[in-house]
Motif scaffolding. Structure first.
Motif, short mmCIF file in Angstrom:
data_model
loop_
_atom_site.label_atom_id
_atom_site.label_comp_id
_atom_site.label_asym_id
_atom_site.label_seq_id
_atom_site.Cartn_x
_atom_site.Cartn_y
_atom_site.Cartn_z
N TRP A 110 0.83 -1.20 0.00
CA TRP A 110 0.00 0.00 0.00
C TRP A 110 0.87 1.26 0.00
O TRP A 110 0.52 2.25 -0.63
CB TRP A 110 -0.94 0.01 1.22
CG TRP A 110 -0.21 0.18 2.52
CD1 TRP A 110 0.29 -0.81 3.31
CD2 TRP A 110 0.12 1.41 3.16
NE1 TRP A 110 0.92 -0.27 4.41
CE2 TRP A 110 0.83 1.10 4.34
CE3 TRP A 110 -0.12 2.76 2.86
CZ2 TRP A 110 1.32 2.06 5.22
CZ3 TRP A 110 0.37 3.72 3.74
CH2 TRP A 110 1.07 3.36 4.90
N LEU A 111 2.01 1.19 0.72
CA LEU A 111 2.89 2.35 0.81
C LEU A 111 3.55 2.65 -0.53
O LEU A 111 3.70 3.82 -0.91
CB LEU A 111 3.94 2.12 1.89
CG LEU A 111 4.81 3.31 2.27
CD1 LEU A 111 3.96 4.52 2.65
CD2 LEU A 111 5.72 2.93 3.42
N HIS A 112 3.89 1.60 -1.25
CA HIS A 112 4.48 1.80 -2.57
C HIS A 112 3.43 2.37 -3.54
O HIS A 112 3.74 3.24 -4.36
CB HIS A 112 5.07 0.49 -3.08
CG HIS A 112 6.26 0.05 -2.28
ND1 HIS A 112 6.12 -0.67 -1.10
CD2 HIS A 112 7.58 0.26 -2.44
CE1 HIS A 112 7.32 -0.90 -0.60
NE2 HIS A 112 8.23 -0.34 -1.40
N ALA A 113 2.20 1.88 -3.44
CA ALA A 113 1.12 2.41 -4.28
C ALA A 113 0.86 3.88 -3.95
O ALA A 113 0.69 4.72 -4.85
CB ALA A 113 -0.15 1.58 -4.10
N LYS A 114 0.84 4.19 -2.66
CA LYS A 114 0.62 5.57 -2.22
C LYS A 114 1.75 6.46 -2.73
O LYS A 114 1.50 7.57 -3.23
CB LYS A 114 0.55 5.63 -0.69
CG LYS A 114 0.35 7.03 -0.16
CD LYS A 114 0.33 7.01 1.37
CE LYS A 114 0.34 8.43 1.87
NZ LYS A 114 1.24 8.67 2.95
N THR A 115 2.97 6.00 -2.63
CA THR A 115 4.12 6.78 -3.11
C THR A 115 4.03 7.00 -4.62
O THR A 115 4.36 8.08 -5.11
CB THR A 115 5.43 6.09 -2.73
OG1 THR A 115 5.45 5.90 -1.31
CG2 THR A 115 6.63 6.91 -3.13
N GLY A 116 3.56 5.99 -5.35
CA GLY A 116 3.36 6.16 -6.78
C GLY A 116 2.33 7.23 -7.08
O GLY A 116 2.51 8.05 -8.00
N LEU A 117 1.25 7.25 -6.31
CA LEU A 117 0.23 8.28 -6.49
C LEU A 117 0.76 9.67 -6.12
O LEU A 117 0.39 10.66 -6.76
CB LEU A 117 -1.02 7.95 -5.67
CG LEU A 117 -1.84 6.77 -6.20
CD1 LEU A 117 -2.93 6.40 -5.20
CD2 LEU A 117 -2.44 7.10 -7.55
N VAL A 118 1.62 9.73 -5.13
CA VAL A 118 2.25 11.01 -4.79
C VAL A 118 3.11 11.48 -5.96
O VAL A 118 3.14 12.67 -6.30
CB VAL A 118 3.06 10.91 -3.49
CG1 VAL A 118 3.91 12.15 -3.27
CG2 VAL A 118 2.14 10.68 -2.30
N GLY A 119 3.78 10.55 -6.62
CA GLY A 119 4.54 10.90 -7.82
C GLY A 119 3.64 11.47 -8.91
O GLY A 119 4.01 12.44 -9.59
N VAL A 120 2.45 10.91 -9.06
CA VAL A 120 1.48 11.44 -10.02
C VAL A 120 1.07 12.86 -9.61
O VAL A 120 0.94 13.75 -10.46
CB VAL A 120 0.25 10.52 -10.14
CG1 VAL A 120 -0.86 11.15 -10.96
CG2 VAL A 120 0.65 9.16 -10.72
N LEU A 121 0.88 13.09 -8.31
CA LEU A 121 0.53 14.43 -7.83
C LEU A 121 1.64 15.44 -8.10
O LEU A 121 1.37 16.58 -8.46
CB LEU A 121 0.24 14.41 -6.33
CG LEU A 121 -1.12 13.91 -5.91
CD1 LEU A 121 -1.19 13.80 -4.40
CD2 LEU A 121 -2.22 14.80 -6.44
N VAL A 122 2.87 15.02 -7.93
CA VAL A 122 4.00 15.91 -8.23
C VAL A 122 3.97 16.26 -9.71
O VAL A 122 4.15 17.42 -10.10
CB VAL A 122 5.34 15.27 -7.81
CG1 VAL A 122 6.52 16.06 -8.36
CG2 VAL A 122 5.42 15.16 -6.29
N GLY A 123 3.72 15.26 -10.56
CA GLY A 123 3.60 15.51 -11.99
C GLY A 123 2.45 16.46 -12.29
O GLY A 123 2.57 17.36 -13.14
N TYR A 124 1.33 16.29 -11.61
CA TYR A 124 0.17 17.17 -11.78
C TYR A 124 0.53 18.60 -11.38
O TYR A 124 0.18 19.56 -12.07
CB TYR A 124 -0.99 16.65 -10.93
CG TYR A 124 -2.27 17.44 -11.04
CD1 TYR A 124 -3.20 17.18 -12.04
CD2 TYR A 124 -2.57 18.46 -10.14
CE1 TYR A 124 -4.38 17.90 -12.14
CE2 TYR A 124 -3.74 19.18 -10.23
CZ TYR A 124 -4.64 18.90 -11.23
OH TYR A 124 -5.80 19.62 -11.33
N HIS A 125 1.24 18.73 -10.27
CA HIS A 125 1.67 20.04 -9.79
C HIS A 125 2.55 20.72 -10.85
O HIS A 125 2.36 21.90 -11.18
CB HIS A 125 2.43 19.88 -8.48
CG HIS A 125 2.93 21.16 -7.90
ND1 HIS A 125 2.32 21.75 -6.82
CD2 HIS A 125 3.96 21.97 -8.23
CE1 HIS A 125 2.95 22.87 -6.53
NE2 HIS A 125 3.97 23.02 -7.37
#
Length: 138
Positions: free
Chosen positions: A78-93
């Motif tokens: 779950w932590l790796h999936a969450k970190t991947g989604l945070v990467g998507v958020l950084v890209g969105y930003h």
């Protein structure tokens, strides 16, 4: 570590406030008539200030998240999936920054409807990240 967690949550909430509001400014910018110079200038000023304000907050949110990750260990998919989604958020930003530069240079080609849909992406990611962080499903 509880203080780090509090600071992380605070930064995430603040960062998301910017991620939710900046694309709403883009919706308004996309709707501004060419003849409305003052309105466009005011919205660009607001968007620029917001982006410059939310960028260091996003950096702190991510940094504190990594601090928690390294402090509590590398456990759970779950932590790796969450970190991947945070990467998507950084890209969105970063994409928001690119869109802002396009507006500033009068190069925007997208309409307000596109920006309305674009604005929904962080909402869905927040839902997924919250689900993963609270329920830790795997």
């Amino acid at each position: 570590m509880l203080i780090v967690k509090v600071l992380h949550i605070w930064m995430v909430v603040s960062w998301f406030a910017g991620l939710f509001y900046l694309p709403r400014i883009f919706v308004n910018l996309a709707m501004v008539e060419r003849s409305s110079v003052a309105e466009r200038a005011r919205l660009l000023l607001m968007a620029g200030k917001l982006y410059r304000f939310m960028t260091p907050i996003g950096v702190l949110a991510v940094a504190l998240g990594f601090w928690l990750w390294f402090g509590f260990g590398f456990g759970g998919g779950w932590l790796h999936a969450k970190t991947g989604l945070v990467g998507v958020l950084v890209g969105y930003h970063l994409w928001c920054g690119r869109l802002l530069r396009d507006f500033e240079a009068d190069r925007n080609t997208r309409g307000h409807l596109w920006f309305r849909w674009f604005n929904e992406m962080p909402v869905l990611i927040l839902l997924a990240v919250t689900y993963l962080a609270v329920l830790k499903p795997f």
